[in-house]
Enzyme design. Structure first.
Site, PDB file in Angstrom:
ATOM      1  N   ASP A  67       0.814  -1.215   0.000  1.00  0.00           N
ATOM      2  CA  ASP A  67       0.000   0.000   0.000  1.00  0.00           C
ATOM      3  C   ASP A  67       0.852   1.271   0.000  1.00  0.00           C
ATOM      4  OD1 ASP A  67      -2.408  -1.457  -0.035  1.00  0.00           O
ATOM      5  OD2 ASP A  67      -2.302  -1.756   2.131  1.00  0.00           O
ATOM      6  N   HIS A 126       5.676 -12.615   6.915  1.00  0.00           N
ATOM      7  CA  HIS A 126       5.557 -12.112   5.538  1.00  0.00           C
ATOM      8  C   HIS A 126       6.905 -11.659   5.009  1.00  0.00           C
ATOM      9  CE1 HIS A 126       5.689  -8.333   7.788  1.00  0.00           C
ATOM     10  NE2 HIS A 126       5.947  -7.701   6.641  1.00  0.00           N
ATOM     11  N   HIS A 163      21.135 -14.407   0.972  1.00  0.00           N
ATOM     12  CA  HIS A 163      21.968 -13.880   2.055  1.00  0.00           C
ATOM     13  C   HIS A 163      21.112 -13.759   3.308  1.00  0.00           C
ATOM     14  CE1 HIS A 163      25.171 -12.694  -0.698  1.00  0.00           C
ATOM     15  NE2 HIS A 163      24.304 -12.053  -1.448  1.00  0.00           N
ATOM     16  N   VAL A 171      28.304   0.883  12.920  1.00  0.00           N
ATOM     17  CA  VAL A 171      28.186   2.332  13.083  1.00  0.00           C
ATOM     18  C   VAL A 171      29.397   3.092  12.552  1.00  0.00           C
ATOM     19  CG1 VAL A 171      26.335   2.379  14.801  1.00  0.00           C
ATOM     20  CG2 VAL A 171      28.662   1.881  15.547  1.00  0.00           C
TER      21      VAL A 171
HETATM   22  O1  G1P Z   1      32.669   2.069  20.309  1.00  0.00           O
HETATM   23  P1  G1P Z   1      32.765   0.610  20.573  1.00  0.00           P
HETATM   24  O2  G1P Z   1      31.924   0.202  21.733  1.00  0.00           O
HETATM   25  O3  G1P Z   1      34.174   0.115  20.632  1.00  0.00           O
HETATM   26  O4  G1P Z   1      32.102  -0.143  19.300  1.00  0.00           O
HETATM   27  C1  G1P Z   1      31.160   0.443  18.465  1.00  0.00           C
HETATM   28  O5  G1P Z   1      31.812   1.030  17.332  1.00  0.00           O
HETATM   29  C2  G1P Z   1      32.569   0.117  16.527  1.00  0.00           C
HETATM   30  C3  G1P Z   1      33.156   0.884  15.366  1.00  0.00           C
HETATM   31  O6  G1P Z   1      32.176   1.529  14.580  1.00  0.00           O
HETATM   32  C4  G1P Z   1      31.655  -1.040  16.046  1.00  0.00           C
HETATM   33  O7  G1P Z   1      32.435  -2.003  15.391  1.00  0.00           O
HETATM   34  C5  G1P Z   1      30.924  -1.705  17.209  1.00  0.00           C
HETATM   35  O8  G1P Z   1      30.001  -2.660  16.714  1.00  0.00           O
HETATM   36  C6  G1P Z   1      30.180  -0.645  18.020  1.00  0.00           C
HETATM   37  O9  G1P Z   1      29.550  -1.243  19.132  1.00  0.00           O
END
Ligand code: G1P
Ligand code: G1P
Lengths: 323, 323
Positions: free
Chosen positions: A78, A166, A273, A289
């Site tokens: 939708d 789904h 995957h 991140v």
């Molecule tokens: O900052 P941390 O706790 O070492 O780790 C964090 O940043 C890292 C770098 O982006 C990532 O690989 C981890 O998954 C995230 O938890």
């Protein structure tokens, strides 16, 4: 000099299918976790909720009423990200500002009339009906579009707002980015080595064994050498199969998932995957991140360690074990 | 034929810096949201918590005691993904199983002695100290490693477990994946057009205006034409600056962030990417899931709409406005 051990010494690995590198730093699993813990999974989903737009007999956002379906149920999304009739942005006026037309179709496929099951809790004939439905929607949309992407966003952590089992099917007039990369790599490999990249890869993993999770007469499940997500797996048919509709009845009684492109591409091998978002448990996720987004994917255990842990899991689904 | 309007008609856009495509489907913002809502931001962080390992005077995981620092504070990450002395995995025995050595250093940098501030709440001289510290750590680690990545994981949604304002610095013996792509694109652009890609791009955005968020004497902030995250922005210096240490004192009194590579690469332009995880509000995120992971990034509003919303934000930080 110290002897290299993948589980102790960071290194980088190459993904020849998508032309990318991953940093493997297995010693990182030793650090304590003080970050976000996700809410536990919903355990009590009602089998039927007349207000859930995915349930049989329910009314959807656009006013349509679902049939009382008994197997799978396919309908148009939708709120589709791709529509069949979007006009073209026209020629670009500068090489740094390139836009192109995108047309397509987005569908939703319910796997089962009940909300309280997931694929692994369904019977083999019920799963087989899903595989057959994937093959026909691939055939139907593939006649018009060069790419048909089947995907399931499973669980709240993956942004899924509806517990009813789904998946989605997005067909597009363009080859999406990841598909383009896999296309380039598989085409180049075939022309250099005379056989499909993923056929040789599956054969090698059967010999090397340490990344295998499951093997059957027709299928392989393994943690790829270049896996990015901690428990990422790859599902491969044992013989050369370019697309879902080519699967034999015996092969369909497994659980393939995925999609494929264009016509007459012998370098392609059907594959699915799986990218679970988890790292330490069902409630502690892997955060992809800062470094991952800005620089390069980084994983905290080796693919071989992940395969070993996956192999050691009980055969019985955890929800059946609880009974 | 219907006239194309980016805010109504889906299309794909090309990212010439990272050689990737994004699907822009702005009409998707009309759909209702029933998915996961994130916990609201922590509003009351204590200024000093002796048990927080990032605070002045606190004891860290390895037993070391932090000094009573008054500005920035740089130390080695106690759980580094990159260590200086990992042995090499040795030559690969098959083209589909390629691994290479990875060496490096991971550091943590606290921005301020107080836990209850973030960069935008700090004074210009305090921010300037951070910029200077970024420039020196880049210089120091850049002498030994080809890439120094500075990044901040901000907030629980980004996996950050510690509210104390800090960033990380990961230097590596290899050029990470994204840097490799940016390197290839910028090098090719320079050799084809005789000037850095991002210099021409910044100039074009100044002319076109609709993606600009902020401009100052020395800096531009804009939503890139090819942005993937809803409110992704790009920070660019106005003149050609390859690396942080090249910034003049006047330029440092802004807020640049980012890093750079090797020696004598005139095609590079210093820049910082900002990837906020949000879509609808501070508690409803953008999920980059099935289609994005398997096929192609997809965004739900145009970069021009995002720029307009960002421009309309008050100049005063929301936490100061509440007072
Ligand atoms: O900052 P941390 O706790 O070492 O780790 C964090 O940043 C890292 C770098 O982006 C990532 O690989 C981890 O998954 C995230 O938890
Ligand atoms: O399934 P939905 O709710 O349409 O949407 C979900 O999957 C899409 C495709 O991966 C993403 O673009 C959305 O961000 C996500 O919320």
């Amino acid at each position: 000099a110290t002897t290299f051990r993948a589980s102790e010494h960071q290194h980088i690995r190459y993904n020849p299918l998508q032309d990318e590198w991953v940093l493997v730093s297995a010693h990182r699993m030793k650090r304590p976790w003080q970050g976000q813990v996700e809410p536990p999974l919903l355990t009590t989903v009602p089998r039927h909720d007349p207000h859930n737009p995915l349930c049989p007999g329910a009314t959807r956002a656009n006013g349509e009423v679902n049939p009382y379906y008994e197997g799978t149920f396919l309908f148009d999304n939708d709120f589709p990200a791709l529509q069949p009739d979007a006009p073209s942005p026209g020629p670009s006026d500068h090489p740094l500002f390139q836009a192109e037309a995108a047309r397509g179709v987005c569908k939703v496929m319910c796997f089962h009339p009940w909300s309280d099951v997931t694929l692994p809790l369904m019977s083999v004939p019920e799963i087989r009906a899903v595989v057959d439905a994937w093959a026909s929607v691939t055939e139907e949309l593939g006649a018009q579009y060069p790419w048909v992407q089947i995907f399931e966003n499973k669980g709240a952590m993956m942004g899924c707002s509806n517990p009813h089992p789904h998946c989605q099917v997005w067909a597009s007039s363009f080859l999406p980015d990841v598909a383009q990369r896999e296309e380039r790599s598989q085409r180049a490999y075939q022309s250099q080595h005379g056989e499909p990249l993923l056929m040789e890869y599956g054969r090698q993993e059967l010999l090397r064994k340490d990344r295998l999770v499951l093997t059957s007469e027709h299928w392989l499940v393994l943690v790829p050498f270049w896996a990015v997500w901690p428990f990422q797996t790859l599902l491969l048919p044992r013989r050369h199969v370019r697309r879902l509709p080519e699967l034999t009845p015996a092969e369909r009684d497994g659980a393939p998932m995925g999609s494929e492109a264009g016509a007459n591409w012998d370098h392609w091998q059907l594959h699915a995957h799986y990218y679970p978002p988890l790292l330490r448990s069902a409630t502690v996720r892997k955060f992809m991140v800062g470094y991952e987004m800005l620089a390069q994917a980084q994983r905290d255990l080796t693919p071989e360690q992940a395969a070993e842990r996956l192999r050691a899991l009980p055969e019985v689904h955890y929800r059946l074990g609880q009974k």
